[in-house]
Design a protein around this motif. Structure first.
Motif, PDB file in Angstrom:
ATOM      1  N   THR A   1       4.979   1.751   6.574  1.00  0.00           N
ATOM      2  CA  THR A   1       4.472   1.826   7.965  1.00  0.00           C
ATOM      3  C   THR A   1       5.220   2.753   9.093  1.00  0.00           C
TER       4      THR A   1
ATOM      5  N   GLN B   1       4.631  -3.226   2.964  1.00  0.00           N
ATOM      6  CA  GLN B   1       4.135  -3.260   4.256  1.00  0.00           C
ATOM      7  C   GLN B   1       5.303  -1.981   5.262  1.00  0.00           C
TER       8      GLN B   1
ATOM      9  N   LEU C   1       3.549   2.734  13.906  1.00  0.00           N
ATOM     10  CA  LEU C   1       3.368   1.171  13.566  1.00  0.00           C
ATOM     11  C   LEU C   1       1.937   1.370  12.965  1.00  0.00           C
ATOM     12  N   ASP C   2       1.702   2.476  11.976  1.00  0.00           N
ATOM     13  CA  ASP C   2       0.287   1.970  11.578  1.00  0.00           C
ATOM     14  C   ASP C   2       1.095   2.600  10.024  1.00  0.00           C
ATOM     15  N   PHE C   3       0.597   2.379   8.290  1.00  0.00           N
ATOM     16  CA  PHE C   3       0.959   3.428   7.318  1.00  0.00           C
ATOM     17  C   PHE C   3       0.837   4.841   7.650  1.00  0.00           C
TER      18      PHE C   3
END
Length: 270
Positions: free
Chosen positions: A10, A6, A15-17
Motif C-alpha cells: 500500500t 496489504q 493509501l491504495d495498492f
C-alpha cells in the motif's frame, strides 16, 4: 500475515495498492504519480520524503526492493486477496439494481418494488415471451453493464439452494442446465451446504453458516467479478477473464419450493 502484506503493498500517500511503485533513496516506496505530485507541490523545490522528511538528492527506481515486493505479493496473493473485503471504495460503485419482470420464468413471484423474487408453485405468466427463461426458474436484473465498475448486494437469507452473478444479454433463455462461462454465465450457487463457482474446473467453496448477504462487484474493464460474504467480511471467490463482448446483466435464481414451503427468496438490498 494478510494485513502485513496489504500494508507492504500500500502506498502511504494515496493509501491504495501501488501503481508503478518507486523506491526513493531513503528506502521508502510510493506510487510514481504520488511522489511526483508531492515533489511538484514543494514550494521551496527541496526534495523531501513524505514519510521520514529526509532531504533527497534525486529519486530513482530501486529495482532490488521492487523485485522483492513483487515476489512477496505473487507468493502470497491468495492470502492477500482474502483481506480485500467490502470497503468504502467498493461501496461508491453501488448500483440501483432491480428485477426485469419480462425475463422472469413463469413460476417466479416478484415483489411490487421488483427487488425480491421467490419461486412459487403456480404458473403466473403463461404467455410466451422470447425474453423469458422458459425452463429454469431464473430472472435477470436491470440495468445492463458494458463498461466501468458496478456493485450490488443480495440477501440470500436461509436459502439452501440459489444462484446469482451475471450473464450476457444474449444468453439462451430456453437452456435447461448449461449455465457455464462458455454459454455466457458467471455465477456462484449454493448446493448441498457449499458454494460452487461455475468456473472450469468448478470450484467448491465451504460456505459459512452465517452467510446471509452476498455482495457482487463487477469490473468490466478488468473482465472480472468478485463475490463477498458481507456478514463475515470475506471474499468468497473471483471469476476472471469474463468475455465482455456485449452487455452483462445481473442474474438471480432463487430456491425451488419444497413440499411444505415456497422456498427462500432472493432480495436485492437497497
Amino acid at each position: 500475515m494478510a494485513r502485513c502484506l496489504q500494508a507492504e503493498a500500500t502506498c502511504p500517500v494515496c493509501l491504495d495498492f501501488f501503481s508503478y511503485p518507486v523506491s526513493i533513496s531513503c528506502g521508502h516506496t510510493f506510487c510514481s504519480c504520488c511522489i511526483k505530485k508531492w515533489m511538484r507541490e514543494r514550494k521551496n523545490l527541496r526534495m523531501i520524503c513524505p514519510m521520514c522528511r529526509e532531504e533527497l538528492e534525486d529519486s530513482h527506481f530501486d529495482e532490488f526492493h521492487l523485485r522483492n515486493l513483487k515476489l512477496l505479493i505473487q507468493q502470497h496473493f491468495p492470502l492477500l486477496e482474502q483481506s480485500l473485503h467490502v470497503s468504502q471504495k467498493l461501496l461508491r460503485f453501488r448500483e440501483d439494481v432491480t428485477l426485469d419482470a419480462a425475463t422472469a420464468n413463469s413460476l417466479l413471484v416478484l415483489s411490487d418494488d421488483l427487488r425480491s423474487v421467490r419461486c412459487g408453485k403456480v404458473c403466473h405468466s403463461p404467455l410466451d415471451d422470447p425474453r423469458r427463461f422458459t425452463h429454469l426458474a431464473c430472472v435477470l436484473g436491470t440495468p445492463s453493464f458494458s463498461a466501468g465498475c458496478h456493485y450490488w448486494e443480495v440477501e440470500v437469507g436461509e436459502g439452501k439452494e440459489w444462484a446469482l452473478g451475471v450473464c450476457r444479454e444474449s444468453v439462451d433463455r430456453e437452456t435447461k442446465s448449461n449455465l457455464s462461462p462458455e454459454q455466457g454465465f458467471w455465477l456462484i450457487s449454493m448446493r448441498a451446504g457449499a458454494i460452487h463457482a461455475n468456473s472450469i474446473p468448478e470450484q467448491r467453496i465451504p460456505a459459512s453458516s452465517g452467510l446471509r448477504r452476498v455482495a457482487v462487484f463487477l469490473d468490466v474493464e478488468l473482465e472480472e467479478i468478485k463475490f463477498f460474504d458481507v456478514g463475515n467480511d470475506a471474499l468468497i471467490c473471483i471469476h476472471s477473464s469474463l468475455s465482455v463482448v456485449e452487455p452483462l446483466r445481473p442474474f438471480f435464481c432463487p430456491e425451488l419450493p419444497g413440499e411444505g414451503d415456497f422456498g427462500a427468496p432472493l432480495s436485492i438490498c437497497p
